[in-house]
Design an enzyme around this catalytic site. Structure first.
Site, short mmCIF file in Angstrom:
data_model
loop_
_atom_site.label_atom_id
_atom_site.label_comp_id
_atom_site.label_asym_id
_atom_site.label_seq_id
_atom_site.Cartn_x
_atom_site.Cartn_y
_atom_site.Cartn_z
CB CYS A 91 10.38 -0.99 3.37
SG CYS A 91 11.18 -0.45 1.86
CB SER A 96 4.23 -7.68 5.60
OG SER A 96 3.42 -8.73 5.10
CD GLU A 120 -5.76 -5.61 -0.10
OE1 GLU A 120 -4.87 -5.75 -0.97
OE2 GLU A 120 -5.67 -6.08 1.06
CD GLU A 171 7.80 -3.42 8.65
OE1 GLU A 171 7.07 -4.38 8.37
OE2 GLU A 171 8.42 -2.76 7.80
CG PHE A 207 -0.30 0.42 2.52
CD1 PHE A 207 -0.07 1.76 2.81
CD2 PHE A 207 0.11 -0.53 3.44
CE1 PHE A 207 0.56 2.14 4.00
CE2 PHE A 207 0.72 -0.17 4.62
CZ PHE A 207 0.95 1.18 4.90
CE LYS A 221 -3.08 -8.32 -4.74
NZ LYS A 221 -3.54 -7.31 -3.74
P1 NAD Z 1 1.18 -6.72 2.92
O1 NAD Z 1 2.19 -7.81 2.98
O2 NAD Z 1 0.05 -6.77 3.88
O3 NAD Z 1 0.50 -6.69 1.46
C1 NAD Z 1 1.29 -6.74 0.30
C2 NAD Z 1 0.50 -7.43 -0.79
O4 NAD Z 1 0.19 -8.77 -0.39
C3 NAD Z 1 -0.84 -6.74 -1.09
O5 NAD Z 1 -1.01 -6.69 -2.48
C4 NAD Z 1 -1.85 -7.63 -0.39
O6 NAD Z 1 -3.10 -7.66 -1.05
C5 NAD Z 1 -1.22 -9.00 -0.41
N1 NAD Z 1 -1.54 -9.82 0.77
C6 NAD Z 1 -1.81 -9.38 2.03
N2 NAD Z 1 -2.00 -10.44 2.86
C7 NAD Z 1 -1.85 -11.55 2.12
C8 NAD Z 1 -1.92 -12.96 2.40
N3 NAD Z 1 -2.18 -13.41 3.62
N4 NAD Z 1 -1.69 -13.82 1.40
C9 NAD Z 1 -1.41 -13.39 0.15
N5 NAD Z 1 -1.35 -12.06 -0.18
C10 NAD Z 1 -1.56 -11.17 0.78
O7 NAD Z 1 1.96 -5.35 3.00
P2 NAD Z 1 1.36 -3.88 3.12
O8 NAD Z 1 0.77 -3.71 4.48
O9 NAD Z 1 0.54 -3.57 1.92
O10 NAD Z 1 2.70 -3.01 3.00
C11 NAD Z 1 3.53 -2.71 4.08
C12 NAD Z 1 4.66 -3.71 4.21
O11 NAD Z 1 5.40 -3.73 3.00
C13 NAD Z 1 5.65 -3.33 5.30
O12 NAD Z 1 6.03 -4.50 5.97
C14 NAD Z 1 6.82 -2.75 4.53
O13 NAD Z 1 8.06 -2.83 5.19
C15 NAD Z 1 6.80 -3.59 3.31
N6 NAD Z 1 7.48 -2.97 2.20
C16 NAD Z 1 8.70 -3.46 1.85
C17 NAD Z 1 9.43 -2.88 0.84
C18 NAD Z 1 10.78 -3.41 0.46
O14 NAD Z 1 11.30 -2.99 -0.56
N7 NAD Z 1 11.38 -4.28 1.23
C19 NAD Z 1 8.89 -1.78 0.14
C20 NAD Z 1 7.63 -1.32 0.50
C21 NAD Z 1 6.93 -1.92 1.54
#
Ligand code: NAD
Length: 501
Positions: free
Chosen positions: A299, A244, A194, A392, A167, A191
């Site tokens: 991140c 994440s 959402e 985190e 997000f 994808k």
């Molecule tokens: P998230 O992991 O909740 O969601 C990421 C994606 O995975 C979304 O498209 C979501 O729809 C999908 N998703 C969520 N839960 C899922 C599940 N159980 N099974 C399959 N798909 C699922 O992450 P977020 O809250 O959208 O973003 C924040 C996180 O992203 C933080 O942990 C941040 O550190 C990390 N992040 C990392 C980087 C990097 O380069 N390392 C960059 C940006 C964000």
């Protein structure tokens, strides 16, 4: 059912709540709802009000997108690389023209302040520039390896590839993947998160305007179900994931188990080590900007200050800088109410366990914007057994841990399972080098709060911040989305030689 072409620009030019349209999937060049008929609201985090809806897709929607991408692949791979790139040139021009509009859209869907939203779109454009420059870099190697025998390497597309984004950067993160993947000749299923689907919707719309053939980029919106379908799809050859650590691990394991190439970037807990000889003003301002920029929802945000010895004057400066942050103007909102509650929970918990709250953002509010707010927060005396150090938090919370020596600071950083970023603040080059050589992090900084490697240097962490090999952007990105073909050629029969016989 097919909708209008989704070209409606977003009309907001301020933070005032502005509804947008409903988001749809983009499959084979058509804007379509999910066949499930399910949708969920997209909520503006600053106002807590619904801007539109987003489809909740399932495996059948993913299969339709994959079918469109498979059908588009033979013609797209046959387009010469130098011609494929022309579409990205046009996308860059369109994005520059739409810069303010896209930035306001991101600000509204994500809660970022306008300047941060604009910065993230500009970084996305920079990633695009890297993709555009690939024809100048992607020439393969060749060598006459024996008399009359030539070997050459070409980098071939994989086929249908997929990207899954988080997000916090609705335009930049998709553009970490799309330029290299598309320039290489792959077709793609994206994808988006959402929670922020509109940025990716605008990219797809602008790419269409730029002349991308139907089916080359497809966008499927949804949640876990669509991600699992991407991991399981037999036709998808490679997945780029950013999100994440919990989900990165799931996607890496599930995608790899289905024989795919997966690069999954995860969460972070970035340590900034401060030693007494650090420049006080630069360090204090930089620490605060790193922790509170994007409301701590990046991140690369600093979440731990490791104070080595007496650096109280720098901590005081950081508290002052945090206190001067005007919520709603200098710092944006938290993505949703549950995240804001989770962040406040970490602050409550650390306080209960004995940490001192030097700056408290738990009750922060913004007049006229009843959204999800947490103000800059600084916790002092955090110890490594507290969740404020281990987890985190992903919010504007800086935890200060005190140690006596640089070696203790390095050991603390090394004991953290994440490995995205780490920085040291010092005016001593020897100390800086000593620490950098020992940090367990993929992206390190000296007197830098957010050590993001700008293009052409590639982005990627280590340890629990990354699953898979290589980095996401830069030339590594091109290697990730391609496979090398080695061709050995004998142009004329050389009877005086045997070759590997
Ligand atoms: P998230 O992991 O909740 O969601 C990421 C994606 O995975 C979304 O498209 C979501 O729809 C999908 N998703 C969520 N839960 C899922 C599940 N159980 N099974 C399959 N798909 C699922 O992450 P977020 O809250 O959208 O973003 C924040 C996180 O992203 C933080 O942990 C941040 O550190 C990390 N992040 C990392 C980087 C990097 O380069 N390392 C960059 C940006 C964000």
């Amino acid at each position: 059912m097919t909708s209008a072409p989704h070209s409606t620009p977003f009309s907001a030019t301020s933070y005032d709540f502005t509804p947008y349209r409903d988001c749809l999937n983009f499959i084979g060049g058509e804007w379509v709802p999910s066949h499930t008929g399910r949708t969920m609201p997209v909520t503006n985090p600053r106002h807590g009000k619904v801007m539109g809806t987003v489809p909740v897709s399932d495996a059948e929607d993913v299969a339709r997108a994959v079918a469109a991408a498979s059908a588009a692949f033979p013609a797209w791979r046959a387009v010469p690389l130098k011609e494929r790139v022309q579409i990205l040139y046009r996308l860059k021009a369109l994005m520059e023209r739409q810069l303010d509009e896209m930035s306001w859209l991101l600000s509204h869907e994500n809660g970022k302040i306008f300047s941060e939203a604009q910065g993230s779109v500009l970084k996305g454009i920079e990633c695009l520039e890297f993709g555009i420059s690939l024809p100048n870099m992607a020439a393969g190697q060749q060598l006459d390896v024996s008399r009359g025998i030539n070997c050459q390497v070409t980098y071939e597309p994989l086929g249908v590839c997929a990207g899954i984004s988080p997000f916090n950067f609705p335009v930049m993160v998709p553009l970490w993947m799309l330029p290299q993947a598309l320039v290489a000749g792959n077709t793609f299923v994206l994808k988006p998160s959402e929670q922020v689907p509109f940025g990716a919707m605008r990219i797809a719309q602008l790419l269409r305007e730029a002349g991308l053939p139907d089916g080359v980029l497809n966008v499927v919106n949804g949640t876990r179900e669509s991600v699992e379908a991407i991991c399981d799809s037999p036709e998808i050859r490679a997945i780029g994931f950013v999100g994440s650590t919990k989900v990165a691990r799931i996607v890496y394991e599930r995608g790899s188990a289905h024989g795919k190439r997966v690069l999954a970037l995860g969460g972070a807990k970035n340590h900034l080590v401060v030693v007494p000889d650090a420049d006080p003003e630069l360090t204090a301002q930089t620490l605060a900007a790193s922790a509170f920029g994007c409301a701590g929802q990046r991140c690369m945000a600093a979440s731990v200050t490791v104070a080595v010895g007496d650096v109280d004057h720098i901590i005081e400066g950081m508290v002052e800088a945090g206190r001067n942050v005007k919520l709603g103007e200098d710092m944006g909102a938290i993505i949703n109410p549950e995240a804001a509650e989770r962040i406040r929970g970490y602050i409550d918990d650390a306080e209960r366990r004995g940490a001192k709250v030097l700056l408290d953002g738990r009750k922060a509010q913004v007049d006229g914007a009843p959204g999800n707010w947490v103000g800059p927060t600084i916790l002092d005396g955090v110890t490594p057994d507290m969740p404020a150090w281990t987890d985190e938090i992903f919010g504007p919370v800086m935890s200060i841990v005190h140690v006596k020596t640089v070696d203790e600071a390095i050991a603390l950083e090394n004991s953290c399972p994440y490995g995205n970023a780490a920085s040291i603040f010092t005016t001593n080059g020897g100390v800086a080098r000593y620490a950098i050589e020992r940090f367990q992090a993929g992206m390190c900084g000296v007197n830098i709060g957010v050590p993001v490697p700008r293009e052409p240097f590639a982005f990627g962490g280590w340890n629990d911040s990354r699953f898979g090999a290589g980095d996401m952007t830069g030339y590594d990105g091109y290697r990730f989305w391609t496979q090398p073909r080695k061709v050995t050629t004998r142009w004329a029969a050389q009877h005086d030689q045997t070759w590997m016989s």
